[in-house]
Design a protein around this motif. Structure first.
Motif, PDB file in Angstrom:
ATOM      1  N   ARG A 195       0.634  -1.206   0.019  1.00 32.14           N
ATOM      2  CA  ARG A 195      -0.021   0.008  -0.073  1.00 32.14           C
ATOM      3  C   ARG A 195       0.974   1.119   0.029  1.00 32.14           C
ATOM      4  O   ARG A 195       0.340   2.262  -0.619  1.00 32.14           O
ATOM      5  CB  ARG A 195      -1.112   0.195   1.237  1.00 32.14           C
ATOM      6  CG  ARG A 195      -2.125  -1.153   0.883  1.00 32.14           C
ATOM      7  CD  ARG A 195      -3.068  -0.865   2.167  1.00 32.14           C
ATOM      8  NE  ARG A 195      -3.675   0.457   2.425  1.00 32.14           N
ATOM      9  CZ  ARG A 195      -3.409   1.511   3.247  1.00 32.14           C
ATOM     10  NH1 ARG A 195      -2.794   1.405   4.222  1.00 32.14           N
ATOM     11  NH2 ARG A 195      -4.362   2.629   2.933  1.00 32.14           N
ATOM     12  N   HIS A 196       2.080   1.262   0.560  1.00 31.83           N
ATOM     13  CA  HIS A 196       2.914   2.323   0.904  1.00 31.83           C
ATOM     14  C   HIS A 196       3.966   2.353  -0.209  1.00 31.83           C
ATOM     15  O   HIS A 196       4.661   3.264  -0.004  1.00 31.83           O
ATOM     16  CB  HIS A 196       3.381   2.553   2.176  1.00 31.83           C
ATOM     17  CG  HIS A 196       2.383   2.801   3.136  1.00 31.83           C
ATOM     18  ND1 HIS A 196       2.463   2.551   4.700  1.00 31.83           N
ATOM     19  CD2 HIS A 196       0.847   3.093   3.290  1.00 31.83           C
ATOM     20  CE1 HIS A 196       1.403   2.999   5.112  1.00 31.83           C
ATOM     21  NE2 HIS A 196       0.257   3.333   4.285  1.00 31.83           N
ATOM     22  N   SER A 197       4.038   1.538  -0.913  1.00 31.19           N
ATOM     23  CA  SER A 197       5.355   1.460  -1.793  1.00 31.19           C
ATOM     24  C   SER A 197       5.031   2.151  -3.048  1.00 31.19           C
ATOM     25  O   SER A 197       3.972   2.325  -3.349  1.00 31.19           O
ATOM     26  CB  SER A 197       5.659  -0.131  -2.085  1.00 31.19           C
ATOM     27  OG  SER A 197       6.593  -0.355  -3.070  1.00 31.19           O
ATOM     28  N   ILE A 198       6.255   2.496  -3.749  1.00 34.36           N
ATOM     29  CA  ILE A 198       6.125   3.172  -5.201  1.00 34.36           C
ATOM     30  C   ILE A 198       5.758   2.053  -6.198  1.00 34.36           C
ATOM     31  O   ILE A 198       5.565   2.664  -7.272  1.00 34.36           O
ATOM     32  CB  ILE A 198       7.128   4.014  -5.335  1.00 34.36           C
ATOM     33  CG1 ILE A 198       8.599   3.103  -5.611  1.00 34.36           C
ATOM     34  CG2 ILE A 198       7.689   4.955  -4.269  1.00 34.36           C
ATOM     35  CD1 ILE A 198       9.536   3.856  -6.331  1.00 34.36           C
ATOM     36  N   ALA A 199       5.922   0.881  -5.939  1.00 31.10           N
ATOM     37  CA  ALA A 199       5.642  -0.191  -6.897  1.00 31.10           C
ATOM     38  C   ALA A 199       4.104  -0.390  -7.185  1.00 31.10           C
ATOM     39  O   ALA A 199       3.415  -0.088  -6.309  1.00 31.10           O
ATOM     40  CB  ALA A 199       6.086  -1.648  -6.379  1.00 31.10           C
ATOM     41  N   PRO A 200       3.869  -0.496  -8.467  1.00 27.83           N
ATOM     42  CA  PRO A 200       2.642  -0.985  -8.757  1.00 27.83           C
ATOM     43  C   PRO A 200       1.833  -1.954  -7.928  1.00 27.83           C
ATOM     44  O   PRO A 200       2.448  -2.958  -7.472  1.00 27.83           O
ATOM     45  CB  PRO A 200       2.646  -1.274 -10.501  1.00 27.83           C
ATOM     46  CG  PRO A 200       3.876  -0.813 -10.658  1.00 27.83           C
ATOM     47  CD  PRO A 200       4.874  -0.829  -9.588  1.00 27.83           C
TER      48      PRO A 200
END
Length: 753
Positions: free
Chosen positions: A526-531
Motif C-alpha cells: 500500500r505504501h510502496s512506489i511499486a504498482p
C-alpha cells in the motif's frame, strides 16, 4: 514568483536549546500612518519539520524527511516556496530529529536572505509528537495572530486568500471558530483510493451550509467496517453532508487559541486522531472546526513512499505549477522542458545511443552510457549510469553509480549508492545512503537496505538517537564521505572497518536487508512506489462503498455519501452533482496521465476506466468527453512552437490512445459529446486548438473514432443556434459539405459502373 535573492544578511541567534534564528525583514523599522497598517499582524506559519513517524525508514535514520529530494529539490522548499508565494511573511520551522541538518540547510539557503520573508527555527529534542511541538511554540510566545499550520512535506499551489477570509469572518461572528481545515475531493473508486496516495480512506460529516466539520474518522480506525454516528448529531443539524471521497491536505488556518488548547491538554499528541476528534465531541468548550474545499488548485502531503511517487509525478506533469522542474524557484536549479514531459539539465553527458523516455528528469553532471533506457524516472546530480541499464519508474538520487547491465524497476536509490554490474532491483526496493549491491545480485521486491542494522523497536522518536549517535555506522559513514578514488576502494575499506553481512547483498555488497515487521505486509504494497500487485488490485476492484456501513446508535442504516436531511432515514440521497462531476473529471484526467506516465497497456487502461465509470454511475458519453479532454490537454502541454507541431502532437496522442477513447463511444450521442467537448475546450480552456478544429475533427473521422452520422447530426442540431454557437460549424463547412456530397458521388459512380 519573485526572482531568487543572493544578498546576505546577519542572522539573529538566541539560545541553544530551542534556538530561534532568522532575519529581519526589510522595512521592519518603517513607521506607517495608516491605521489598518498599524494594526495589521503579519501572516505567520508554523512549519513542522518533523513528521513524528517512521514511514520513510531506513532513509530518515540518516537524513530528515523534509530534506529528502522530491524531483531533485529538497522537500521543504516546496512548502516554503508555496508559503512565500501565498503571502505568508513569517515562518517558524519547528525541528526535532536531525535538527542540525535542517538548520544548516536553511542557513546556507536563500531563505535566510529573502528580504520580505522571515524564516526562524525552534528546536526541541524533547518533543515526540506534533502536540509536544505546538506546546513548545506556545511557551515561546512567538505567534501573534491567526496562523497557517503545515508540515514540511506538503506540496501546494492554492491561494490562501479565500480560506483566510472565510476563517476571519467566522471568527468575528463566533469566537469558538478556531480552525479551518483544507480538504480536496479525492477518489470515489476503491482502486484509486488505494493506489494514488496510499493513505487511509477518510470519512467526514460536514454541515453543507456552514461547512462546519461534525465528524472525522480514518478507515484504519473503523470497527469491522462500521461507523456509528450519534443520532443527536443528525437531529441537531438541519442537514449533513457525508463524504468518504475527501482528502485531508493537512493545511490548517488556526486561531491562536489552538496553541493554548494543546497546552491545556497533554493528551493531544496527534493533530487529527487526538486534537480534532476531541474538539468535535467536546460539549463544554464548544470549539468549532470548519472546512474549506479546493477543486482546481493542488494540495497534497508526502506521507509515505507511494505518495512520494504520486506527488513527484504530479510535479513532472505540471499539476503543481509554478513549482515545476523548468521554473526557477527557491532551492532548485531549473531544467529545460523537452518533448513528452522530459526535463534535462544543461550539463548532462548522454550517449547518442541512450534513450530517455517521457516524464523523466535528469539532473546536472549526470553521465549516461550507450544502450541505456530511462523512463518515468528522476535521476539526480552527479550520477554515473553505465551501458545497457534499464531504469523504469524509479528515483535515483545524487552521486549514484550504476554499472553496466543493471535493471531498476519502481525503486528508490539514495545518495552514494553503488550497484555493481548486472544487479537488479525488483519493484518496491528502497536502498538507503551509500549501500553497495553486489554483482549480479537481485534485491527482492519491497526490500529495504541500509548501512544501519534494523532497529529493535519502531518508535518515532528513535531517530533522535540516530541523529546524535557518533559511533558504529556513523563513523563508517564519515569514512565513506571522505573517501576518494574508485568504488572498489570504498567498498574494501568499508569491509575492513566493519563486519558486514555481505552474503545478504552478494559479493562485495555492503548493507543490511531489513526484514518486514510482523503485521505490516499489507503496508508494504500500500505504501510502496511499486504498482499494486495484480491480486491486490483485483481485490480492490471487487470492493465497493457498500463494504462500509454507517449506522446510528439505534441501528438505523445511513448512506455513506451525499446529504442527509432531517428525514434522512426515509429520504433519497441528495448528492451535490456539481462537486461529483468535478471530482469525476479530475480523477479521469489523473488516471489518463498515469496511464501515459507508467506506460499502462491500453487493455488495462480500458478495464480500469470502465470500472471507475460504473462506480461513479456515469454514462459512457461522460467518460468519453473527459478522456478526449485529457488527450487534447496532453497534446497542448507537450512542447511545440507552431500550430503544425501542436497538430502533430494531437495526431500522436490520438493515434496512441484511440482504442481507449473508442471503447466509450458506444453510440452517436457519445460521439457528439466528444465534439461538443472539443468546442467547449476551443472556446474556453484550450483556445490554442481553435484554428485546428476542423483538422482535428477530420482526424477523428479518418481514425474512425467519430462517425459521419455523428458529425452530420451535430451540424443539424446547430442550424437554429446563435452565431456564437455556430463558430466551429462554420470552420468545418467544407468538411461537412464533403461528407454530405460524398455519398451522392459514390452512388453516381455505382450507377455508371
Amino acid at each position: 514568483m519573485r526572482p531568487s535573492v543572493s544578498t546576505t544578511q546577519e542572522f539573529l541567534k538566541e539560545g541553544e536549546e530551542g534556538v530561534a534564528m532568522g532575519v529581519q525583514r526589510k522595512g521592519a523599522n518603517r513607521v506607517s500612518e495608516d491605521p489598518e497598517e498599524l494594526t495589521r499582524v503579519p501572516l505567520q506559519a508554523i512549519l513542522l519539520a518533523d513528521s513524528f513517524a517512521t514511514k520513510f525508514r531506513p532513509i530518515t535514520l540518516e537524513r530528515p524527511k523534509v530534506l529528502l529530494p522530491v524531483v531533485n529539490v529538497p522537500m521543504i522548499n516546496y512548502t516554503l516556496a508555496w508559503l512565500e508565494s501565498a503571502g505568508v511573511e513569517e515562518v517558524i520551522v519547528f525541528c526535532c530529529a536531525h535538527s542540525k541538518q535542517v538548520i544548516d540547510y536553511l542557513e546556507s539557503s536563500e531563505w535566510f536572505s529573502h528580504p520580505n520573508f522571515s524564516v526562524t527555527t525552534i528546536v526541541s529534542h524533547n518533543s515526540i509528537s506534533a502536540g509536544d511541538a505546538l506546546r513548545v511554540i506556545y511557551e515561546r510566545n512567538v505567534i501573534n495572530g491567526d496562523f497557517v499550520l503545515i508540515s514540511g512535506d506538503a506540496v501546494s499551489n492554492m491561494s490562501l486568500t479565500q480560506v483566510l477570509k472565510e476563517h476571519k469572518e467566522r471568527k468575528k461572528k463566533d469566537s469558538n471558530a478556531v480552525m479551518t481545515m483544507v480538504i480536496r475531493p479525492s477518489k470515489p473508486s476503491p482502486i484509486t483510493r488505494q493506489s494514488r496516495l496510499g493513505t487511509d480512506e477518510l470519512f467526514l460529516a460536514i454541515d453543507p451550509n456552514t461547512k462546519q466539520l461534525l465528524y472525522y474518522e480514518e478507515k484504519a480506525e473503523y470497527s469491522k467496517g462500521v461507523i456509528c454516528l450519534d443520532k443527536l448529531l443528525l437531529t441537531d443539524n438541519p442537514s449533513i453532508s457525508l463524504h468518504n471521497d475527501a482528502q485531508d491536505c493537512y493545511i490548517d488556518i488556526c486561531s491562536p487559541e489552538v496553541l493554548s488548547l494543546f497546552t491545556d491538554n497533554f493528551d493531544y499528541q496527534h493533530l487529527r486522531r487526538h486534537f480534532v476528534k476531541a474538539l468535535l465531541v467536546d460539549d463544554i468548550m464548544d470549539y468549532k472546526i470548519f472546512t474549506h474545499e479546493i477543486h482546481s488548485s493542488y494540495a497534497a502531503r508526502i506521507d509515505n513512499f507511494r505518495s512520494y511517487d504520486t506527488i513527484s509525478k504530479d510535479i513532472i506533469q505540471r499539476r503543481t505549477y509554478p513549482f515545476v522542474p523548468d521554473v526557477k524557484f527557491f532551492g532548485n536549479s531549473a531544467t529545460k522542458l523537452e518533448r513528452q514531459g522530459m526535463y534535462r539539465a544543461s550539463e548532462v553527458v548522454q550517449s547518442r545511443y541512450a534513450e530517455i523516455g517521457p516524464f523523466t528528469v535528469i539532473g546536472n553532471g549526470t553521465k549516461i552510457e550507450s544502450n541505456t533506457k530511462i523512463s518515468n524516472s528522476v535521476v539526480g546530480e552527479g550520477c554515473t549510469i553505465g551501458s545497457n541499464v534499464s531504469i523504469e519508474g524509479s528515483y535515483i538520487w545524487d552521486n549514484v553509480i550504476i554499472e553496466d547491465d543493471c535493471k531498476i524497476m519502481h525503486a528508490i536509490v539514495c545518495d552514494g549508492v553503488v550497484m555493481k554490474s548486472g544487479a537488479v532491483l525488483e519493484p518496491g526496493v528502497v536502498l538507503s545512503f551509500k549501500v553497495v549491491i553486489g554483482q549480479q545480485f537481485v534485491v527482492p521486491s519491497y526490500s529495504k537496505v541500509s548501512l544501519h542494522p534494523q532497529p529493535t523497536k519502531q518508535d518515532s522518536d528513535e531517530e533522535l538517537e540516530y541523529a546524535d549517535d557518533s559511533s558504529g555506522v556513523a563513523k563508517i559513514l564519515s569514512i565513506t564521505s571522505t573517501l576518494e578514488g574508485s568504488k572498489e576502494a570504498m567498498t574494501s575499506q568499508l569491509l575492513e572497518k566493519q563486519s558486514w553481512p555481505t552474503y545478504e547483498l552478494g559479493t562485495g555488497g555492503v548493507g543490511y536487508v531489513w526484514s518486514v515487521c510482523e503485521g505490516s505486509h499489507e503496508e508494504e504494497w500500500r505504501h510502496s512506489i511499486a504498482p499494486i500487485p495484480a491480486d491486490k488490485l483485483a481485490e480492490a476492484m471487487q470492493t465497493t462503498d457498500d463494504d462500509l456501513e454507517l449506522l446510528t446508535h439505534d441501528g438505523s442504516v445511513l448512506p455513506t455519501a451525499g446529504e442527509l436531511k432531517p428525514d434522512y432515514i426515509d429520504s433519497d440521497d441528495d448528492v451535490n452533482e456539481d462537486s461529483r462531476d468535478e471530482s469525476f473529471e479530475s480523477e479521469v484526467e489523473e488516471a489518463f496521465l498515469r496511464f501515459v506516465c507508467e506506460n499502462i497497456k491500453e487493455e488495462n487502461a480500458i478495464s480500469e476506466q470502465r470500472t471507475f465509470r460504473v462506480t461513479c454511475t456515469k454514462s459512457c458519453a461522460d467518460a468519453a468527453g473527459v478522456i478526449f479532454y485529457s488527450m487534447m490537454k496532453l497534446s497542448l502541454e507537450t512542447p511545440h512552437s507552431s500550430p503544425s507541431e501542436l497538430f502533430n502532437n494531437a495526431v500522436n496522442v490520438i493515434t496512441q490512445w484511440q482504442k481507449l477513447l473508442k471503447s466509450f463511444l458506444t453510440d452517436i450521442d457519445a460521439e457528439i459529446e466528444v465534439i461538443l467537448k472539443f468546442e467547449e475546450m476551443c472556446l474556453e480552456s484550450t483556445t490554442e486548438f481553435s484554428p485546428l478544429f476542423s483538422q482535428i475533427l477530420w482526424l477523428l473521422y479518418d481514425k474512425e473514432i467519430i462517425q459521419e452520422d455523428a458529425i452530420l447530426k451535430w451540424d443539424d442540431e446547430k442550424k437554429d443556434a446563435d452565431d456564437f454557437d455556430k463558430v466551429f460549424v462554420k470552420k468545418s463547412e467544407e468538411f461537412i459539405k464533403w461528407l454530405r456530397e460524398a455519398p451522392e458521388e459514390d452512388d453516381e459512380e455505382v450507377g455508371e459502373d
